[in-house]
Design a protein around this motif. Sequence first.
Motif, PDB file in Angstrom:
ATOM      1  N   ASP A 321      -0.019 -10.600   8.253  1.00  0.00           N
ATOM      2  CA  ASP A 321      -1.393 -10.098   8.244  1.00  0.00           C
ATOM      3  C   ASP A 321      -1.615  -9.088   9.367  1.00  0.00           C
ATOM      4  O   ASP A 321      -2.337  -8.098   9.194  1.00  0.00           O
ATOM      5  CB  ASP A 321      -2.375 -11.263   8.387  1.00  0.00           C
ATOM      6  CG  ASP A 321      -2.396 -12.152   7.149  1.00  0.00           C
ATOM      7  OD1 ASP A 321      -1.983 -11.664   6.081  1.00  0.00           O
ATOM      8  OD2 ASP A 321      -2.805 -13.324   7.265  1.00  0.00           O
ATOM      9  N   LYS A 324      -0.184  -5.750   8.320  1.00  0.00           N
ATOM     10  CA  LYS A 324      -1.069  -5.103   7.344  1.00  0.00           C
ATOM     11  C   LYS A 324      -2.323  -4.544   8.018  1.00  0.00           C
ATOM     12  O   LYS A 324      -2.768  -3.434   7.696  1.00  0.00           O
ATOM     13  CB  LYS A 324      -1.449  -6.095   6.247  1.00  0.00           C
ATOM     14  CG  LYS A 324      -0.306  -6.456   5.319  1.00  0.00           C
ATOM     15  CD  LYS A 324      -0.774  -7.363   4.198  1.00  0.00           C
ATOM     16  CE  LYS A 324       0.366  -7.638   3.238  1.00  0.00           C
ATOM     17  NZ  LYS A 324      -0.053  -8.489   2.099  1.00  0.00           N
ATOM     18  N   ASN A 325      -2.878  -5.321   8.959  1.00  0.00           N
ATOM     19  CA  ASN A 325      -4.076  -4.848   9.656  1.00  0.00           C
ATOM     20  C   ASN A 325      -3.774  -3.615  10.499  1.00  0.00           C
ATOM     21  O   ASN A 325      -4.588  -2.680  10.552  1.00  0.00           O
ATOM     22  CB  ASN A 325      -4.629  -5.962  10.538  1.00  0.00           C
ATOM     23  CG  ASN A 325      -5.213  -7.108   9.726  1.00  0.00           C
ATOM     24  OD1 ASN A 325      -5.630  -6.914   8.582  1.00  0.00           O
ATOM     25  ND2 ASN A 325      -5.244  -8.299  10.302  1.00  0.00           N
ATOM     26  N   GLY A 328      -3.492  -0.720   8.165  1.00  0.00           N
ATOM     27  CA  GLY A 328      -4.825  -0.367   7.675  1.00  0.00           C
ATOM     28  C   GLY A 328      -5.648   0.361   8.731  1.00  0.00           C
ATOM     29  O   GLY A 328      -6.351   1.330   8.424  1.00  0.00           O
ATOM     30  N   GLN A 370       0.460   4.473   3.666  1.00  0.00           N
ATOM     31  CA  GLN A 370       0.132   3.731   2.450  1.00  0.00           C
ATOM     32  C   GLN A 370       1.395   3.252   1.738  1.00  0.00           C
ATOM     33  O   GLN A 370       1.414   2.156   1.165  1.00  0.00           O
ATOM     34  CB  GLN A 370      -0.707   4.599   1.518  1.00  0.00           C
ATOM     35  CG  GLN A 370      -2.117   4.837   2.019  1.00  0.00           C
ATOM     36  CD  GLN A 370      -2.891   5.835   1.168  1.00  0.00           C
ATOM     37  OE1 GLN A 370      -2.297   6.668   0.465  1.00  0.00           O
ATOM     38  NE2 GLN A 370      -4.206   5.773   1.213  1.00  0.00           N
ATOM     39  N   LEU A 373       2.560   0.196   3.523  1.00  0.00           N
ATOM     40  CA  LEU A 373       1.687  -0.933   3.197  1.00  0.00           C
ATOM     41  C   LEU A 373       2.020  -1.509   1.827  1.00  0.00           C
ATOM     42  O   LEU A 373       1.972  -2.722   1.614  1.00  0.00           O
ATOM     43  CB  LEU A 373       0.227  -0.464   3.250  1.00  0.00           C
ATOM     44  CG  LEU A 373      -0.867  -1.523   3.164  1.00  0.00           C
ATOM     45  CD1 LEU A 373      -0.752  -2.508   4.319  1.00  0.00           C
ATOM     46  CD2 LEU A 373      -2.244  -0.869   3.160  1.00  0.00           C
ATOM     47  N   LEU A 376       4.901  -4.247   1.480  1.00  0.00           N
ATOM     48  CA  LEU A 376       4.737  -5.607   2.001  1.00  0.00           C
ATOM     49  C   LEU A 376       4.455  -6.584   0.869  1.00  0.00           C
ATOM     50  O   LEU A 376       3.900  -6.204  -0.164  1.00  0.00           O
ATOM     51  CB  LEU A 376       3.606  -5.639   3.030  1.00  0.00           C
ATOM     52  CG  LEU A 376       3.819  -4.770   4.277  1.00  0.00           C
ATOM     53  CD1 LEU A 376       2.585  -4.811   5.168  1.00  0.00           C
ATOM     54  CD2 LEU A 376       5.051  -5.220   5.052  1.00  0.00           C
ATOM     55  N   VAL A 379      -0.615 -10.612  -0.712  1.00  0.00           N
ATOM     56  CA  VAL A 379      -1.292 -11.587   0.145  1.00  0.00           C
ATOM     57  C   VAL A 379      -1.329 -12.962  -0.508  1.00  0.00           C
ATOM     58  O   VAL A 379      -1.253 -13.991   0.156  1.00  0.00           O
ATOM     59  CB  VAL A 379      -2.727 -11.095   0.465  1.00  0.00           C
ATOM     60  CG1 VAL A 379      -3.475 -12.127   1.296  1.00  0.00           C
ATOM     61  CG2 VAL A 379      -2.680  -9.762   1.190  1.00  0.00           C
TER      62      VAL A 379
END
Length: 430
Positions: A321, A324-325, A328, A370, A373, A376, A379
């Motif tokens: 996470d 990913k954060n 982002g 992107q 991302l 990955l 979720v």
Amino acid sequence: MKIIAYAYSDPLLESSLDPTNWGWEMDRIYHDLGKRSELQQLINDCQTEAAVYLLIRRLEELGDSVEEVSDRLTTLEAMGVMVIATEQPYTSENANLRAQLLKLLQEIQRQQRSRRIRQGHARSRLEASPPPGKPPYGYRRGKGKYTIDRSTSPVVKDFFEQFLLYGSLRGAVRYLAKKYGKKISVTTGRRWLTNPVYRGNTAYQHGEIISNTHIPIISQEEAAQVDRILRRNSRLPSRTASAPRSLAGLVVCAECQSHMTVTRVTQRYQDKEYLYLRPINCPQLPKCRAIAYQEVLAQTITTVCRDLPLAVAGMNFPQLDAIKNNLGDAIARQQEILTQLPALIETGVLDTETAKLRAYKLRTEISALQAKLATLPPVNLRSVAQAVSIPQFWLDLSESERRFYFREFIRQIEIIRQDNEWTLQVIFIF
């Protein structure tokens, strides 16, 4: 004796010159980026200097036309400046090489014509216009962008849906030929799967990609799933990605380290068939015996239902996470800078050309982030693991559907032999 250097860089086509690349100890380096104000300053300085050596990479950096190059070369040499082109056979003080000036000027003319063409392509990139060439199947050229071809795009869409459903490239290619009569090679099919245009992006030279330039045929989620399936299939032996049996390409004999293939045995005058897994290249004597396919399949389902939730629970989801954060946040920062460019143009901080260059760089950086991302894991992996840990889920699937899910989670299945008995070990991807 004073030694100076001059370099010209077009920001549309190349990066700025590194001053340390000359290999000489310079008294001064003049460098222009887009315009030639430093060249004029060089000429003014040379009027007061005596016996100066001037190093340039190529003669065409002195002007945008043959006339400009010739005039500035004549001006410099009339002031006693010794011009040396490091990437061309030209030196002012060498009479034999000076005789080749006419030939060099013809080369300069060709180079500048090529440069103007490349500048035109570069300006198109800044406007996010499609590159030259025929548009991909499923699209046509519109006003400065790709537009959906309604007669052929359904074929491409169906191809992607077939691949996402069964995870087989060869199967999707055969499906197109059977349903639409559209015959493409497996290589072409692979190019379709990885083509950024079908994802709404435009790709340029050196692999630079700008996202969201036109209407996509597949969504970002579908594109990410395509990439995961391609990475998963790349780990399998050749041609097993489209094999009809779900365990094909996954099973390895731990005794002889050979991949195991699915063989079919029938009896004369009977419709019933028997499936076995046997090693392809077994060096043992006697060779490792074949094992009933259904027994391995049943044991695999039991092991997956037992061990998959434990394997997923062991993953470091907080760290995932955080990654990913961070990605982002980086995308958001780049997009915020992008929205500030019009205001900087209005206030005069940036000119239009520089702002377009900056916007192009920002958009390619956003596309790269992107793409990271999208690689990955999803979720909801933990909830998916809970759903597929029910034996009935696997038993209700067809072999092709079971093949898809097995390869989504399993890297390899090892058959461990002990005398006449065997057990298996399932190695998960994560």
